[in-house]
Design an enzyme around this catalytic site. Structure first.
Site, PDB file in Angstrom:
ATOM      1  N   LYS A   1      66.824 -38.899 -33.381  1.00  8.81           N
ATOM      2  CA  LYS A   1      66.890 -38.149 -32.107  1.00  8.81           C
ATOM      3  C   LYS A   1      66.628 -36.661 -32.342  1.00  8.81           C
ATOM      4  CE  LYS A   1      69.913 -41.510 -29.882  1.00  8.81           C
ATOM      5  NZ  LYS A   1      70.484 -42.296 -30.999  1.00  8.81           N
TER       6      LYS A   1
ATOM      7  N   ASP B   1      73.381 -50.857 -38.447  1.00 10.51           N
ATOM      8  CA  ASP B   1      74.443 -49.843 -38.414  1.00 10.51           C
ATOM      9  C   ASP B   1      75.674 -50.332 -39.164  1.00 10.51           C
ATOM     10  OD1 ASP B   1      72.770 -48.337 -36.835  1.00 10.51           O
ATOM     11  OD2 ASP B   1      73.734 -48.869 -34.946  1.00 10.51           O
TER      12      ASP B   1
ATOM     13  N   GLY C   1      75.582 -54.425 -22.086  1.00  7.75           N
ATOM     14  CA  GLY C   1      74.258 -54.735 -21.536  1.00  7.75           C
ATOM     15  C   GLY C   1      73.865 -56.187 -21.791  1.00  7.75           C
TER      16      GLY C   1
ATOM     17  N   ALA D   1      70.802 -58.925 -22.404  1.00  3.36           N
ATOM     18  CA  ALA D   1      69.423 -59.013 -22.873  1.00  3.36           C
ATOM     19  C   ALA D   1      68.487 -59.555 -21.788  1.00  3.36           C
ATOM     20  CB  ALA D   1      69.368 -59.907 -24.111  1.00  3.36           C
TER      21      ALA D   1
ATOM     22  N   PRO E   1      68.687 -50.378 -26.071  1.00  2.00           N
ATOM     23  CA  PRO E   1      69.926 -50.621 -26.830  1.00  2.00           C
ATOM     24  C   PRO E   1      71.083 -50.852 -25.860  1.00  2.00           C
ATOM     25  CG  PRO E   1      69.528 -48.259 -26.661  1.00  2.00           C
ATOM     26  CD  PRO E   1      68.477 -48.942 -25.800  1.00  2.00           C
TER      27      PRO E   1
ATOM     28  N   GLN F   1      78.210 -53.026 -25.968  1.00  4.47           N
ATOM     29  CA  GLN F   1      78.247 -51.977 -24.924  1.00  4.47           C
ATOM     30  C   GLN F   1      78.150 -52.556 -23.506  1.00  4.47           C
ATOM     31  OE1 GLN F   1      75.881 -48.349 -25.678  1.00  4.47           O
ATOM     32  NE2 GLN F   1      75.385 -49.205 -27.693  1.00  4.47           N
TER      33      GLN F   1
ATOM     34  N   ILE G   1      63.830 -26.827 -32.819  1.00  6.88           N
ATOM     35  CA  ILE G   1      62.567 -26.091 -32.652  1.00  6.88           C
ATOM     36  C   ILE G   1      61.498 -26.750 -33.522  1.00  6.88           C
ATOM     37  CG2 ILE G   1      63.669 -23.904 -32.065  1.00  6.88           C
ATOM     38  CD1 ILE G   1      63.009 -23.026 -35.011  1.00  6.88           C
TER      39      ILE G   1
HETATM   40  P1  BMP Z   1      74.965 -51.619 -30.845  1.00  5.32           P
HETATM   41  O1  BMP Z   1      74.012 -52.781 -30.520  1.00  5.32           O
HETATM   42  O2  BMP Z   1      75.831 -51.956 -32.026  1.00  5.32           O
HETATM   43  O3  BMP Z   1      75.721 -51.129 -29.672  1.00  5.32           O
HETATM   44  O4  BMP Z   1      74.054 -50.405 -31.424  1.00  5.32           O
HETATM   45  C1  BMP Z   1      73.125 -49.737 -30.642  1.00  5.32           C
HETATM   46  C2  BMP Z   1      72.353 -48.749 -31.470  1.00  5.32           C
HETATM   47  O5  BMP Z   1      71.456 -48.031 -30.620  1.00  5.32           O
HETATM   48  C3  BMP Z   1      73.176 -47.671 -32.176  1.00  5.32           C
HETATM   49  O6  BMP Z   1      72.496 -47.296 -33.363  1.00  5.32           O
HETATM   50  C4  BMP Z   1      73.180 -46.518 -31.195  1.00  5.32           C
HETATM   51  O7  BMP Z   1      73.359 -45.273 -31.848  1.00  5.32           O
HETATM   52  C5  BMP Z   1      71.779 -46.629 -30.611  1.00  5.32           C
HETATM   53  N1  BMP Z   1      71.632 -46.133 -29.222  1.00  5.32           N
HETATM   54  C6  BMP Z   1      72.423 -46.613 -28.200  1.00  5.32           C
HETATM   55  O8  BMP Z   1      73.303 -47.452 -28.390  1.00  5.32           O
HETATM   56  N2  BMP Z   1      72.237 -46.135 -26.932  1.00  5.32           N
HETATM   57  C7  BMP Z   1      71.300 -45.210 -26.622  1.00  5.32           C
HETATM   58  O9  BMP Z   1      71.178 -44.845 -25.474  1.00  5.32           O
HETATM   59  C8  BMP Z   1      70.470 -44.746 -27.646  1.00  5.32           C
HETATM   60  C9  BMP Z   1      70.639 -45.228 -28.939  1.00  5.32           C
HETATM   61  O10 BMP Z   1      69.854 -44.801 -29.902  1.00  5.32           O
END
Ligand code: BMP
Length: 247
Positions: free
Chosen positions: A84, A22, A210, A212, A203, A208, A88
């Site tokens: 995503k 990204d 989370g 691993a 992800p 964000q 239709i």
């Molecule tokens: P990052 O590790 O920089 O936060 O990026 C996560 C990637 O996964 C981004 O492309 C985001 O659009 C995608 N994504 C997400 O973060 N959470 C979701 O629930 C679904 C995703 O596709």
């Protein structure tokens, strides 16, 4: 098949990292240059690459992204388009055909569209061509709880929407589901529904919030990681660190 491709790459590189490429750069040239250099440096530390609108919008699908997909394939890695799909059936088919024509091995779909005239044509097209479809079952951001957690009636007792999405994904025989790493307990609940049949892609690691280790412990098979690696001072070291977590 997509599942075999990612499995093989994961085994070869002993990695469960799906790199979210990204990138945000001021020019087309910079975007392409940075994409190629990151891929070159990280190719043996990851098992797939996920591309999002960050690259498709500024570069164009056939003008720029196709080249990146070709480059990804040179390293024996599959490329996932995170589009995503959410429309239709006839429109979904056009979207999917174009991404597959650009070389993508799998794409993401919003399960809310349902099967008939929604997901079904995409799944048929994908599976006829050895491609994969990944449903988004529970997202990683805060607002996800507003709808993914809503209780819904599906003939029997009320259940959360994400459980229904997981059950449907199993019935539809999709190739993967997305569950945010920021919601480890949800990963565990969804893993119970899916068992070993469908892998969970998580992800939301790092930026964000989370973790691993936790996601893997709760049942995620693959970790989708973007900014934590691509914006690191040393992306190779960061990818190595994450890869070490599961030996
Ligand atoms: P990052 O590790 O920089 O936060 O990026 C996560 C990637 O996964 C981004 O492309 C985001 O659009 C995608 N994504 C997400 O973060 N959470 C979701 O629930 C679904 C995703 O596709």
């Amino acid at each position: 098949m997509f599942k075999d491709k990612i499995g093989k790459a994961s085994e070869k590189n002993r990695s469960r990292i799906v790199l979210a490429l990204d990138l945000v750069e001021a020019s087309r040239e910079k975007l392409l240059r940075k994409s190629f250099s990151l891929l070159e440096n990280l190719s043996n530390l990851i098992c797939a690459v996920k591309i999002n609108r960050h690259l498709v919008l500024p570069l164009g699908l056939f003008d720029g992204v196709k080249k990146i997909v070709g480059f990804i394939h040179r390293f024996g890695l599959p490329a996932i388009m995170d589009c995503k799909i959410n429309d239709i059936g006839s429109t979904n088919l056009i979207i999917a055909k174009n991404y597959f024509r650009a070389g993508f091995d799998a794409l993401t779909v919003n399960p809310i569209i349902g099967f008939e005239d929604g997901l079904k044509p995409v799944l048929s097209l994908a599976h006829k061509n050895g491609k994969g479809v990944i449903t988004v079952v529970y997202m990683s951001h805060k607002g996800a709880k507003e709808f993914y957690e809503r209780k819904v009636l599906d003939g029997g007792k009320p259940k959360p929407q994400y459980i229904l999405f997981a059950e449907k994904s199993l019935r539809w025989k999709v190739d993967g589901v997305v569950v945010g790493a920021t919601k480890p307990r949800k990963i565990g609940e969804i893993k119970k529904v899916l068992g070993e049949k469908i892998p969970i892609y998580s992800p939301g690691i790092g930026v964000q919030g989370g973790k691993a280790e936790k996601a893997l412990k709760m049942g995620s098979s693959f970790l989708i990681v973007g900014r934590k690696i691509i914006n690191a001072k040393n992306p190779i070291k960061e990818a190595e660190r994450i890869r070490m977590l599961y030996g």
